[in-house]
Design an enzyme around this catalytic site. Structure first.
Site, PDB file in Angstrom:
ATOM      1  N   GLU A  88       0.825  -1.180  -0.059  1.00  0.00           N
ATOM      2  CA  GLU A  88       0.027   0.054   0.009  1.00  0.00           C
ATOM      3  C   GLU A  88       0.762   1.246   0.171  1.00  0.00           C
ATOM      4  OE1 GLU A  88      -2.907  -0.280   3.154  1.00  0.00           O
ATOM      5  OE2 GLU A  88      -4.216  -1.296   1.949  1.00  0.00           O
ATOM      6  N   GLU A  95      -6.939  -7.411  -0.936  1.00  0.00           N
ATOM      7  CA  GLU A  95      -7.429  -7.375   0.431  1.00  0.00           C
ATOM      8  C   GLU A  95      -8.995  -6.917   0.194  1.00  0.00           C
ATOM      9  OE1 GLU A  95      -5.207  -5.178   3.676  1.00  0.00           O
ATOM     10  OE2 GLU A  95      -3.592  -5.641   2.762  1.00  0.00           O
TER      11      GLU A  95
HETATM   12  C1  GAL Z   1      -4.974  -2.567   5.047  1.00  0.00           C
HETATM   13  C2  GAL Z   1      -3.508  -2.943   5.232  1.00  0.00           C
HETATM   14  C3  GAL Z   1      -3.701  -4.270   6.302  1.00  0.00           C
HETATM   15  C4  GAL Z   1      -4.476  -4.031   7.171  1.00  0.00           C
HETATM   16  C5  GAL Z   1      -5.910  -3.723   6.710  1.00  0.00           C
HETATM   17  C6  GAL Z   1      -6.960  -3.890   7.695  1.00  0.00           C
HETATM   18  O1  GAL Z   1      -4.935  -1.310   4.262  1.00  0.00           O
HETATM   19  O2  GAL Z   1      -3.130  -3.268   4.041  1.00  0.00           O
HETATM   20  O3  GAL Z   1      -2.320  -4.459   6.512  1.00  0.00           O
HETATM   21  O4  GAL Z   1      -4.304  -2.990   8.002  1.00  0.00           O
HETATM   22  O5  GAL Z   1      -5.947  -2.635   5.932  1.00  0.00           O
HETATM   23  O6  GAL Z   1      -8.200  -3.661   7.077  1.00  0.00           O
END
Ligand code: GAL
Length: 746
Positions: free
Chosen positions: A390, A463
């Site tokens: 990210e 994600e």
């Molecule tokens: C994302 C991140 C993860 C975790 C996640 C929580 O932005 O890449 O490591 O923090 O959010 O939803």
């Protein structure tokens, strides 16, 4: 470098570091420990996230025999968080930056053969700005210490440090191998010969190959001539065939080193229309995994690492895992290879890339190199993540990480996880954390809207979920159901989109985190399982996609009680199942047959939703049964009683035989259950654990269950004795009989 000895036992440890520890110190006031080790044992939650930061000293007294004189002694550190300086017999040998990558240290110059050698390490666990993932905040704890194993190699002056067993699978499934050897030659330039033997899992030799080549002085990479292998079964998700490759290196007809690696052969292709494994389209269904455990953080060895892979594949039902956000244990990856679980592995990082700190940027490139060289031979790994998770575009750095990855490994596509649109695509796969689904209509974004490109590219969601909808195992049923629905919606939508290779959700297990994230108690409740790897209902969204011929799944997301939901209703009930339909029986009354919901068209087995008037406030409450049918035949059921009471403590142990030659662990899961064996979710029972023999409990021995259940791990004392040991689990304040496990130690 097959000649290796595990040296994880009997170290000395102390908080703080002083120069005087380096030479001739008296280590009497040091603590005796074994590895893997975390610098502190921490509570399950509500600890200070600074507790583990600082400098620490580790000492190992190493007897190195006279017979090793003339050979080289190399120490291999699989993982030390975050930085270390290494001293041998008072002299500095080297240092290593980065807690997730392997370090090889040649200590020969300082070794006294035939004597005890003192190895001292200053381990710095601070979140240093020159080492990714640090520099800003990060949403996970990184803990500290020598948390993976250490080995000692005793090798000749001409030895193989590493083998990348490269290959290509041709159209007609012929395997052309082109191995690369990283060789150290501490002697003069010479001619070397190798014999390469490939064996299948039954130890049958399927190929032998010989060649010779000129070896220069020093360290170099040698690309051997290509040759063909026949009779190879391809590695696949259901049939993960593995092969052992043994490389025998000789000089003047004398063997100087033997190096063995394990690999598997498969074809992968990431295209704009999906991902192909051995020419078959596979939708990536995955979750992210942090490698942390309660109390000890990262410091869990072989068995627990392997078990996680099994949980992801067999219990949750995934075909992929992303090792968020760093390279993970060799044991975990080995198990992924063995069971056919695809892996997305990435370099350490979290949202931040330093523009100014040149050292930080150098370490990023080191991490790419180390990750690929260390894990190259794992067939389960299908892509290398070469962006810091990210982080914003940094074309200069990410052009280099991509080039480096392709130079080291042209067989796997690169990825780079981002969370912003219109990011420059330098990788082979555009990987996006798509958190758009907030519970409304929008579930996954269109890839062109994200990439900003006028054409389609290989695209994968890495994600979803997570902080958008944190859910505790002991949350109200409404929330638990919505948690399931969100996972189901994303997976369903992904299946329907030809241009999305797959979706990897956030995340598998709840995890300890920094103050800046989570629920204030240093936990992110983002998992479909809790930190003890106990499922929340959402885990069954994935589990229910399994073929019913393998396992019948009937998992209602309910405790079936009046008054848990708003307005005193038990309805609607969501049931995750792979049955054709579910029949609801209340008392002896059949209330109807209910079919998979049409709202999850992409799922092979969509959940069933039952929403009928049932149980007015004031009626006598009755139990119910959800009966599953396939082809008109009853195949299983899940039953609930009306008058629930605490009837038993169900304790389940993962293993009954443990190694006492290392710190081996196993887990005991404890669940308070009612009279028919169902979890009692709101019982705050307390359990006490005792051990006898060479076993210790990891973490507290008196624990209260969380949401009706909890687990604990025990570890062997690693004192090399065979025998038996015992674990006793007592339920305090109840009449429930103790649960006793007899463990065989070998
Ligand atoms: C994302 C991140 C993860 C975790 C996640 C929580 O932005 O890449 O490591 O923090 O959010 O939803």
């Amino acid at each position: 470098m097959d000649d290796k000895q595990l040296i994880s036992l009997n170290w000395k440890f102390k908080e703080g570091f002083e120069e005087s520890y380096i030479i001739n110190s008296n280590y009497g006031d040091f603590e005796s420990i074994h590895l893997p080790h975390n610098v502190k044992t921490i509570p399950y939650n509500y600890f200070s996230d600074c507790d583990m930061l600082g400098e620490y000293t580790y000492v190992k007294e190493l007897k190195i025999g006279q017979e090793a004189e003339g050979k080289r002694i190399i120490l291999e550190f699989e993982g030390v968080m975050t930085y270390f300086d290494l001293y041998v017999n008072g002299n500095k040998v080297g240092s290593h930056k980065g807690g997730y990558t392997k370090a090889l240290m040649d200590i020969t110059k300082e070794v006294k053969f035939g004597q005890v050698n003192t190895v001292v390490m200053m381990v710095d666990t601070n979140e240093r700005e020159d080492i990714p993932p640090f520099g800003k905040v990060i949403d996970y704890m990184t803990y500290g210490g020598i948390y993976r194993d250490v080995h000692m190699h005793t090798v000749n002056n001409l030895y193989i440090e590493n083998v990348l067993y490269k290959y290509e699978v041709s159209e007609d499934n012929k395997i052309i191998a082109s191995p690369e050897l990283i060789i150290h030659n501490h002697g003069k330039a010479c001619r070397g010969a190798v014999e390469i033997e490939v064996k299948d899992s039954e130890d049958k030799v399927v190929s032998t190959h010989k060649c010779d080549f000129a070896i220069e002085e020093g360290k170099d990479t040698y690309k051997l001539e290509s040759y063909e292998l026949s009779d190879i079964n391809l590695w696949d998700l259901e049939t993960p065939f593995l092969y052992t490759v043994k490389i025998i290196l000789s000089k003047n007809e004398e063997i100087t080193d033997i190096h063995t690696v394990r690999t598997g052969f498969r074809k992968i292709a990431a295209t704009a229309h999906g991902f192909y494994l051995n020419d078959r389209k596979v939708k990536i269904v995955g979750l992210n995994r942090h490698q942390s455990f309660p109390y000890v953080g990262y410091a869990m060895g072989n068995r627990a690492q392997r078990k996680d892979a099994d949980i992801l594949k067999d219990e949750i039902g995934l075909n992929t895992v992303r090792t968020s956000h760093y390279p993970q244990s060799v044991h975990f990856l080995d198990r992924c290879d063995e069971i056919g679980l695809l892996v997305f592995e990435e370099i350490p990082g979290w949202q931040y890339v330093s523009k100014e700190n040149q050292e930080f940027r150098r370490v990023v490139l080191e991490d790419v190199k180390s990750m690929i060289l260390t894990d190259f031979n794992h067939p389960s790994i299908f892509t290398w993540g070469v962006r810091l998770n990210e982080s914003l575009d940094d074309d200069e750095l990410y052009t280099k990480t991509n080039d480096l990855a392709r130079e080291l490994d042209s067989s796997r596509p690169t990825s780079g996880v981002r969370c912003v649109e219109n990011s420059n695509l330098l990788e082979d796969i555009y990987t996006m954390n798509d958190f758009i689904h907030w519970g409304d209509e929008e579930v996954l974004r269109d890839q062109r809207e994200i990439t900003g490109l006028p054409y389609k590219v290989p695209y994968m969601v890495t994600e979803y979920g997570g902080h958008i909808y944190p859910t505790k195992k002991f949350d109200n049923e409404h929330r638990l159901i919505e948690h399931c629905k969100r996972h189901a919606r994303v997976q369903s939508q992904m299946m329907l989109r030809d241009d999305i290779m797959g979706a990897i959700g956030w995340c598998a297990f709840d995890y300890n985190t920094h103050r800046d994230f989570g629920s204030g108690d240093k936990i992110c409740y983002h998992g479909v399982m809790d930190m003890f790897r106990i499922p929340k209902f959402a885990a069954h969204v994935y589990g229910s996609q399994v073929d019913p011929a393998k396992k019948i799944v009937i998992e209602p997301a309910t405790y079936f009680s009046r008054g848990e939901k708003n307005r005193g209703m038990v309805m609607p009930i969501l049931i995750m199942t792979n049955c054709d339909y579910i029949e609801l029986v209340i008392g002896d009354e059949v209330r109807g047959q209910f079919f998979p919901s049409g709202n999850y068209a992409g799922l092979k087995h969509a959940p069933v939703i039952i929403d009928i008037p049932h149980g007015d406030w004031g009626d006598r409450w009755r139990g119910g049964e959800f009966v599953g049918y396939i082809d008109g035949k009853r195949v299983g059921s899940k039953e609930y009683v009306a008058d629930t009471y605490v009837a038993d403590l169900k304790a389940v142990i993962d293993d009954r035989e443990l190694l006492n030659t290392e710190v081996d662990t196993t887990r005991v899961t404890c669940t308070f259950v009612d009279q028919i064996g169902n979890l009692i979710p709101y019982y705050n029972g307390i359990i006490q654990v005792e051990t006898e023999g060479d076993l210790e409990v990891i973490g507290p021995k008196t624990i209260s269950v969380i949401g009706g259940s909890i687990a604990f791990w025990v570890k062997t004392k690693a004192n090399l004795q065979e025998g038996s040991a015992k674990i006793m689990v007592k339920s305090l304040n109840t009449e429930i009989e103790d649960k006793v496990f007899h463990i065989k130690l070998i």
